[in-house]
Structures are given as C-alpha cells and as structure tokens.
Design a protein around this motif. Structure first.
Motif, PDB file in Angstrom:
ATOM      1  N   ILE A  71       9.613   2.799 -26.435  1.00 36.32           N
ATOM      2  CA  ILE A  71      10.032   3.877 -27.327  1.00 36.32           C
ATOM      3  C   ILE A  71       8.788   4.352 -28.076  1.00 36.32           C
ATOM      4  O   ILE A  71       8.149   3.575 -28.789  1.00 36.32           O
ATOM      5  CB  ILE A  71      11.120   3.409 -28.307  1.00 36.32           C
ATOM      6  N   ILE A  72       8.421   5.646 -27.895  1.00 35.08           N
ATOM      7  CA  ILE A  72       7.221   6.216 -28.524  1.00 35.08           C
ATOM      8  C   ILE A  72       7.670   7.272 -29.513  1.00 35.08           C
ATOM      9  O   ILE A  72       8.407   8.203 -29.153  1.00 35.08           O
ATOM     10  CB  ILE A  72       6.276   6.838 -27.481  1.00 35.08           C
ATOM     11  N   SER A  73       7.242   7.131 -30.758  1.00 33.22           N
ATOM     12  CA  SER A  73       7.559   8.126 -31.789  1.00 33.22           C
ATOM     13  C   SER A  73       6.262   8.612 -32.427  1.00 33.22           C
ATOM     14  O   SER A  73       5.297   7.855 -32.555  1.00 33.22           O
ATOM     15  CB  SER A  73       8.480   7.531 -32.858  1.00 33.22           C
ATOM     16  N   THR A  74       6.229   9.910 -32.793  1.00 32.32           N
ATOM     17  CA  THR A  74       5.043  10.492 -33.423  1.00 32.32           C
ATOM     18  C   THR A  74       5.457  11.320 -34.629  1.00 32.32           C
ATOM     19  O   THR A  74       6.590  11.806 -34.705  1.00 32.32           O
ATOM     20  CB  THR A  74       4.271  11.408 -32.452  1.00 32.32           C
ATOM     21  N   ILE A 108       0.344   8.883 -21.625  1.00 28.90           N
ATOM     22  CA  ILE A 108       0.333   7.428 -21.440  1.00 28.90           C
ATOM     23  C   ILE A 108       0.201   7.129 -19.959  1.00 28.90           C
ATOM     24  O   ILE A 108       0.879   7.754 -19.123  1.00 28.90           O
ATOM     25  CB  ILE A 108       1.613   6.788 -22.018  1.00 28.90           C
ATOM     26  N   HIS A 109      -0.691   6.199 -19.595  1.00 28.91           N
ATOM     27  CA  HIS A 109      -0.914   5.820 -18.206  1.00 28.91           C
ATOM     28  C   HIS A 109      -0.585   4.335 -18.031  1.00 28.91           C
ATOM     29  O   HIS A 109      -0.946   3.496 -18.871  1.00 28.91           O
ATOM     30  CB  HIS A 109      -2.363   6.076 -17.797  1.00 28.91           C
ATOM     31  N   SER A 146      -1.663   0.940 -13.350  1.00 35.12           N
ATOM     32  CA  SER A 146      -2.265   1.461 -12.116  1.00 35.12           C
ATOM     33  C   SER A 146      -3.059   2.729 -12.349  1.00 35.12           C
ATOM     34  O   SER A 146      -3.641   3.286 -11.418  1.00 35.12           O
ATOM     35  CB  SER A 146      -1.161   1.721 -11.073  1.00 35.12           C
ATOM     36  N   GLY A 147      -3.078   3.207 -13.576  1.00 34.35           N
ATOM     37  CA  GLY A 147      -3.815   4.424 -13.893  1.00 34.35           C
ATOM     38  C   GLY A 147      -3.011   5.692 -13.697  1.00 34.35           C
ATOM     39  O   GLY A 147      -3.540   6.791 -13.851  1.00 34.35           O
ATOM     40  N   VAL A 148      -1.739   5.568 -13.331  1.00 30.69           N
ATOM     41  CA  VAL A 148      -0.880   6.737 -13.098  1.00 30.69           C
ATOM     42  C   VAL A 148      -0.197   7.123 -14.407  1.00 30.69           C
ATOM     43  O   VAL A 148       0.277   6.259 -15.155  1.00 30.69           O
ATOM     44  CB  VAL A 148       0.167   6.434 -12.013  1.00 30.69           C
ATOM     45  N   GLN A 149      -0.155   8.446 -14.683  1.00 23.30           N
ATOM     46  CA  GLN A 149       0.512   8.902 -15.896  1.00 23.30           C
ATOM     47  C   GLN A 149       2.004   8.583 -15.819  1.00 23.30           C
ATOM     48  O   GLN A 149       2.682   8.893 -14.836  1.00 23.30           O
ATOM     49  CB  GLN A 149       0.296  10.396 -16.105  1.00 23.30           C
ATOM     50  N   ALA A 150       2.515   7.964 -16.841  1.00 25.88           N
ATOM     51  CA  ALA A 150       3.903   7.509 -16.847  1.00 25.88           C
ATOM     52  C   ALA A 150       4.860   8.682 -17.000  1.00 25.88           C
ATOM     53  O   ALA A 150       4.576   9.666 -17.682  1.00 25.88           O
ATOM     54  CB  ALA A 150       4.104   6.504 -17.982  1.00 25.88           C
ATOM     55  N   ASN A 164      -3.826   8.490 -24.636  1.00 22.43           N
ATOM     56  CA  ASN A 164      -4.714   9.508 -25.198  1.00 22.43           C
ATOM     57  C   ASN A 164      -3.916  10.346 -26.179  1.00 22.43           C
ATOM     58  O   ASN A 164      -2.796  10.782 -25.864  1.00 22.43           O
ATOM     59  CB  ASN A 164      -5.289  10.422 -24.117  1.00 22.43           C
ATOM     60  N   VAL A 165      -4.490  10.577 -27.341  1.00 19.49           N
ATOM     61  CA  VAL A 165      -3.862  11.439 -28.342  1.00 19.49           C
ATOM     62  C   VAL A 165      -4.797  12.612 -28.596  1.00 19.49           C
ATOM     63  O   VAL A 165      -5.971  12.424 -28.936  1.00 19.49           O
ATOM     64  CB  VAL A 165      -3.593  10.689 -29.660  1.00 19.49           C
ATOM     65  N   TYR A 166      -4.308  13.840 -28.376  1.00 21.12           N
ATOM     66  CA  TYR A 166      -5.066  15.054 -28.659  1.00 21.12           C
ATOM     67  C   TYR A 166      -4.416  15.713 -29.872  1.00 21.12           C
ATOM     68  O   TYR A 166      -3.257  16.128 -29.798  1.00 21.12           O
ATOM     69  CB  TYR A 166      -5.041  16.010 -27.466  1.00 21.12           C
TER      70      TYR A 166
END
Length: 756
Positions: free
Chosen positions: A129-132, A141-142, A145-149, A176-178
């Motif tokens: 669960i990701i909240s911002t 988020i990857h 395996s380096g694949v974007q989730a 990564n957060v932009y």
C-alpha cells in the motif's frame, strides 16, 4: 499539541487520529507535550493524519514542521489545502478498514525534489500500500527484476494519492520520486489472511477482499492445486520451446535448445553469430549475414573467395580503367572517379596576383599559408583561378613563402589520370624543390589534382587568375577583350584626370597596416606601372589587389621607419598616435589612432604636412552637448545606449577661406581594426547613412569644422567596447569641390537635403 496529546492519552492501541486544523501549532515550543506525543505514538503504534493545515509563516518553521515530524513518525501524512470532501472520506475510510496488525511499515520518506531509493521485502505480502501527500509528484516502483510494477489506483488527487501493488516478490525494490515541491511517501506491506488456501496457491486481494489463486505452473480453484504438464500436447502452446524440446518439471518446465539457439528466460532465441567473432568463421574482411539458427559469409567487391577466405584483386591489373583511381585499404579494393570525389579549394589568395610584398620584406618571421595538410583529390574554384599556373610565380605571391606551380601542361580529357611535376620557387630558383602530383581533366572544363602534402614546408599550391571561368568580371572603367588568346580586363581610359598630382587615392587606416589604393586605369594613362607607385622608401611599391582587377595599392605596416613611416604623437599622455608617409613624394598619407580603451575626453591633435604652406593643425573631440563648446572631462566616459554622441573635427590656425574639413567616412566597429568587415556606418561617401534616423550632420565640407551627432546605437549590444573611426579630407577650396556628394551621382548632386 495539547489536544493531540489528550486524544492519544484517551485512545486504544493502534488508534487512527485525524487532526484537522487551519494553522501552525502555536504550542509547538512545549517540549514536554511534544516529547510525550512521540512516545505515545511509538507505544500505541498510532497513526496521525493532519488535514487542511497551512503555515502561519514559513513551511520550514518548527511550529508547522512539527506536524510533518509527527505524521512521518507515525506513517501518516500532512495534507495541505484539503477541505472536507468525499475523496478525503474515501482515503480515511480505507485506512480505517485495514485490520489491526495486518500491515508492516516498509519505507518512509519526506523530501522536496527528485529522490531515488531501495527498500527490501523479506516476507510474503498480499500487497503493498503506497500513499503520498504532494501537490505535483510522480512515483515509479520497480520489482527486484528491474521491471516497473503494475499498480492499481485507489485515489489520485492534487493533494495526494493512494495505490497498491498485488503480490509483491521478495527482494530489493527500487523507487523514484519526481517532485516539484515538498512531499511525503509511505509504503506498507499488507498481509491478508487466507487460512484455507492450497500451499501451491497465493492469497490475492482486491482492495481489502481476498481470494485464493493457484500459482503459475499449477491449475485448480485455489483451495486444491495440481501441476500442469506444459510439455503435453494440450499445453504446448503455453511454452516457447519451438526452437528446441520441452522437459516438464514440478510447477514449471525447461527448454533444451537446438544448435544456433540459446536459452534466455526459458525461451530459445536465435544466436547472432555475426555480432560475436568467436561464434563465426568469416574472413575479417567478409560481411556476415545472420539467419535463425545459422549465418553465412560473403567477400566484398574486389575480392575472390567463399567468405571464409577472401583474396584481394590487385590494382596493378587495371581493374578500374585508365581514368578511374584504384585504391586498396586493409586489403579492400575501391574504384573511384576523382572528378566526383574531390575537395574544393576556393581561397582567392592562392592567385599568383595576390602579392603581400610588405610582409615578405619586413616580417622576417613571415611564412604565409602552408599546404602540408592537403592529401587527396582537390579542385580549384573562385576568382583566384581554377587551374595551377604553368609558369614560375613571383616571390611573395600566393600568400606563401614558397609558391608552387605546374612544370608542364595540363592534360586533355582523353589523357585520363596523368603524373606531372610540381615546382617550388625559392630564392630565384623556380624548381628548387619538386614533387609529383596526379591530374585529371574532367567533364565541364575543370581539372582535379591529387596532392600528398607539399614538397617543402611553408609552400602552397598557386592558381592562375586568368583561368577563372568568369574572368571577364571587370570594373566599370574596364572592358573585356581577347588578347593573346585569353580574355582579360583592359582599361577604357575614360578618366578626366589630366595630371598625376590630381589622382586622389583611397586611404585606409587600420591595424596592422595603412593603405592607399589607386585606380589602375588612372595610373596607366600616365604610363605608370605598379612599381612607379611607392612610399618614401622606394622599395615599398604598389601591387594589384588580388580580388579586384582595377585597383593598385601601396601598403605599409604600422611600424616606425618601415617604408619611410614617421610616427606622430600628439594629445595628452600620448593618447593619439599617428603615422605619416608620402606617396611618390606628392600625396601625403597620414593615419591617426586614439590609443587605449573606452571613449576618452582628450582632444586628438595632429600636424598635417603640406607641400606649399607648411603645416595644418587638426583635432577631434567628443562634446557633452549640441553646443560643441564643452568637451568631456575625466580619464574615461561611461555612456548608456541612449546617450547622444557629439563629435567635432576642427581645422585650426588657417585662413577661413583656404581649406575646409570634409568628413568622408565615419563608422563604428567592435575592434580597433578599421578594416573590419562588420561595421556600423554613420557617414558614408561624405553623406549620412539613411539607415539611422538619429544621425545629424551639422557641418561637412563648407567650413573648417566637421560636426555630427548620433545616438549610441544597437551596435553596442554585441560588444563591451566600440571604436569610432573618421576618415577626413582637408579640402582646398580654390581647386576642389568640397561639398558632399555620393559616388555614382553627378558632382552637383549634393546630399545636403537629407541632413536632419
């Protein structure tokens, strides 16, 4: 803070608190209260969200920052500029529905710019669960395996977002957060309870509901799962072993690949043998072609062989033809027609008429241009000529120390590529150094030359100006005639000049030289050759300008006693410097320069010697206003682009009716070189430029004063320093017409009417 503390003291373990406020915490300095809040958050595992708060002062002041510290410590958020709405209720309701002790805190960050980080998942979770909380941010988020989730969005608003990732793999994740402003981000691991699922299945969640799903490689309803035989005929569409054969394993399968293929991610993919030299047997010069499971080799053009071995065809066998050049490189053969594969040389200074006499005689270190770098086929174009001279050039020509010329005739088109000898002139010996060049006559009437450097250092390949394709581009006082089998420009002799002393040269003052230029036809009318025009030092003679057919110039570098120069120094502290000379002991040649940077107030005064009356005294100064009475004072003058310059030139101590000052050309440049190609004209050919409405010429050619004004123009925006140049003529009223006129108009056509 006191209210939040009371809420925590009266709430159960795992409580969820929403603090709604419209301002900073005015009791944030109560250290005991704040420390007690942090202690209770830890012991109760409480979560605190702050809604609607805006700072009373700076967002970085502690009375507002305390909200962010508390929210971050409890894995909550501060949502600014948020007012009661259904979206806010949805977000709060989601967190309220999460069962107690079903989440694990994995990652938390607060920042205000780009952020990159890793976090690890060591146990199985049903979802992340990701909240911002942010006004403008992007989170990616990857998985390990380096694949974007793949993410499922629950809520996405301008003030914050909520999304989740199902069944995250264990291992190291990256994010990564932009962001363009401050933000906070929290990641929770959520574990749903699916106690009846098969051991070979996974508990899946959709939001906060759960179901059992068999893992990949198994089939069933999730409560009972069995292995799938991917290699079975009924299932072989599910495996990519088409370029090999399949071996079933429990819950999976393996592929054994055929020759020419390699296993990548359980897939048999073609091996590109051509990209790896250790996998192919092609000759180093051959071309490799890749196919599925195999490859082939092919020799390049000009070679014999099967691709695994290639043999070059030798140029000596004349495989290209007599008029085509054959070349080999690393065993590769090429046939090229130099008439279409040349480099162009177009410098007019290669002409044998380009003669820099004063450099050659007075600059002992002068070497001119050097063609050591010329390698390959070249073609000459332009006004300097299109072919090399078949005669020995004179010393100092072609803008080089050792001119190069062709000792032999140019070939005809039927001759193909021929060898010829090139000679270098040195100390009167026309062929002191030699080398061999190749030449070919091409369709269209031009020749190409193959050079391999030059026979000696500081030598240059010259051109014959009479071979210029448009050689009859003559001046107005010339006409094109065929003489001796060649067309050339010859004088019309229409000039009204009746005596040598009446010839008025065009004077050019500039660094590093001063120059006087004559019309060739005026000189020839009196049977004068270029060697008859000279300075005080008679060895400093005239020479033809390389790019003009009708101009003869005599030049001296700015150096005392060179060519008979006499240096004049006038004005305070040597601010003015001048050089004086004579042309044929008849025409005075005087150039005055203001020395130093910036516009100086010092009047520039110079003595001008005349044959009949002794000396004249002339000065130039910059004045403060249109009265032309008060010069600027001080060592330097700082002006803006709006300032109007008032420039005055005064002829002193002579009879008022004997001489007049005629300002011929006044202009500005960004360098001290008055011959700069980039300049801003103020007065041109004695008349004001019509391109600048601020130019005002008050006196010119009708008195002993020359006066004009001009606003500092847009020219100054490209330079920190501006140099003002004025070429003046001291006009003798009794024998000359001193009023301004434009070249090309009749003498009676004055430009007085265009004065402001």
């Amino acid at each position: 803070m006191a209210g939040l503390l009371k809420a925590l003291e009266n709430s159960p373990y795992g409580t969820f608190i929403v603090l709604a406020t419209d301002a900073s915490a005015k009791d944030s300095n109560d250290t005991d209260t704040v420390n007690r809040i942090f202690s209770l958050i830890d012991s109760m595992q409480a979560k605190v969200f702050v809604l609607g708060a805006n700072p009373c002062g700076s967002a970085y002041d502690y009375d507002f920052q305390v909200y962010k510290d508390i929210a971050s410590h409890s894995y909550g958020h501060v949502f600014q500029n948020v007012y009661p709405s259904t979206k806010v209720a949805d977000l709060l309701n989601f967190f309220l529905q999460i069962p107690l002790n079903s989440t694990t805190r994995l990652f938390s960050v607060d920042g205000d710019s780009y952020y990159y980080a890793n976090f690890s998942i060591s146990t199985y979770f049903t979802s992340l669960i990701i909240s911002t909380a942010c006004s403008s941010c992007l989170v990616t988020i990857h998985n390990p395996s380096g694949v974007q989730a793949n993410t499922s969005i629950i809520l996405s608003e301008s003030w914050g977002s909520l999304f989740y990732v199902e069944n995250p793999d264990t291992g190291r994740w990256t994010l990564n957060v932009y962001a363009g402003s401050s933000y906070s981000l929290r990641i929770l691991g959520f574990q749903a309870i699916c106690s009846t699922c098969d051991i070979k299945s996974t508990c899946k969640k959709d939001l906060l509901s759960y179901r059992c799903v068999c893992n990949e490689g198994f089939s069933g309803d999730g409560y009972s799962c069995y292995d799938i035989n991917e290699c079975d005929f009924n299932y072989n569409w599910t495996n990519p072993c088409s370029n090999g054969y399949c071996i079933n394993t429990y819950g999976s399968y393996n592929c054994v690949c055929s020759s020419g293929y390699i296993l990548e991610n359980k897939t048999c993919v073609d091996v590109d043998e051509c990209s790896r030299t250790e996998l192919n047997s092609c000759h180093p010069l051959a071309t490799c072609y890749n196919y599925n499971g195999s490859y082939s080799c092919s020799c390049p053009a000009g070679y014999l062989g099967n691709g695994y071995y290639c043999e070059v065809v030798n140029c000596s066998k004349d495989v290209c033809g007599f008029d085509i050049e054959c070349t080999t490189y690393n065993g590769s053969l090429s046939c090229l027609d130099p008439c279409y594969t040349y480099t162009t040389l177009n410098e007019p200074s290669r002409s044998t008429s380009y003669f820099v006499y004063y450099y050659y005689n007075y600059y002992y270190y002068y070497y001119g241009s050097n063609d050591y770098y010329l390698n390959g086929w070249f073609r000459f174009v332009g006004s300097g000529g299109i072919r090399m001279p078949e005669f020995c050039p004179s010393t100092g020509s072609c803008f080089t120390r050792y001119p190069l010329w062709l000792n032999g005739a140019h070939p005809e088109p039927t001759n193909g590529i021929v060898n010829r000898t090139v000679c270098a002139l040195y100390s009167g010996y026309c062929c002191y150094w030699t080398s061999i060049v190749q030449i070919k006559a091409c369709p269209g009437g031009y020749h190409v030359y193959k050079f391999n450097g030059n026979p000696t250092n500081y030598s240059r390949y010259c051109t014959d100006p009479t071979t210029f394709a448009d050689s009859c581009l003559c001046a107005d006082d010339e006409e094109c005639k065929l003489v001796g089998g060649r067309y050339g420009c010859y004088c019309k002799y229409t000039t009204d000049i009746s005596a040598l002393q009446d010839i008025r040269p065009e004077i050019s003052c500039g660094y590093p030289e001063i120059k006087a230029s004559f019309l060739k036809c005026n000189l020839q009318k009196f049977n004068l050759s270029t060697t008859n025009i000279h300075l005080r030092d008679k060895s400093c003679i005239g020479f033809p300008d390389f790019n003009m057919t009708n101009i003869i110039s005599v030049v001296s570098i700015l150096k005392k006693e060179v060519c008979g120069n006499e240096i004049l120094i006038a004005g305070p502290k040597g601010k003015c410097r001048g050089y004086d000379n004579m042309i044929n002991n008849i025409h005075p040649l005087t150039c005055i320069f203001i020395v130093g940077e910036g516009l100086h107030q010092d009047a520039c005064v110079v003595n001008i010697t005349i044959n009949s009356s002794g000396q004249l005294l002339a000065s130039i100064a910059l004045y403060q206003d249109s009265s032309y009475k008060t010069p600027y004072e001080g060592p330097e003058i700082l002006l803006t682009s709006e300032t109007v310059l008032y420039v005055g030139i005064i002829l002193q101590s002579v009879a008022s009716d004997q001489y007049s000052v005629l300002m011929k050309n006044c202009y500005a440049t960004s360098s001290m070189n008055s011959s700069s190609s980039t300049k801003y004209d103020i007065i041109k050919d004695s008349c004001p430029s019509n391109l600048d409405s601020t130019i005002n010429v008050i006196e010119n050619g009708n008195s002993q004063n020359g006066r004009f004004s001009v606003q500092l123009f847009g020219y100054v925006k490209d330079s920190n320093v501006v140099y003002l140049h004025c070429e003046i003529h001291i006009c003798e009223n009794a024998t000359e017409i001193c009023t301004p006129f434009n070249i090309g108009r009749s003498l009676e056509s004055s430009c007085t009417g265009v004065f402001q």
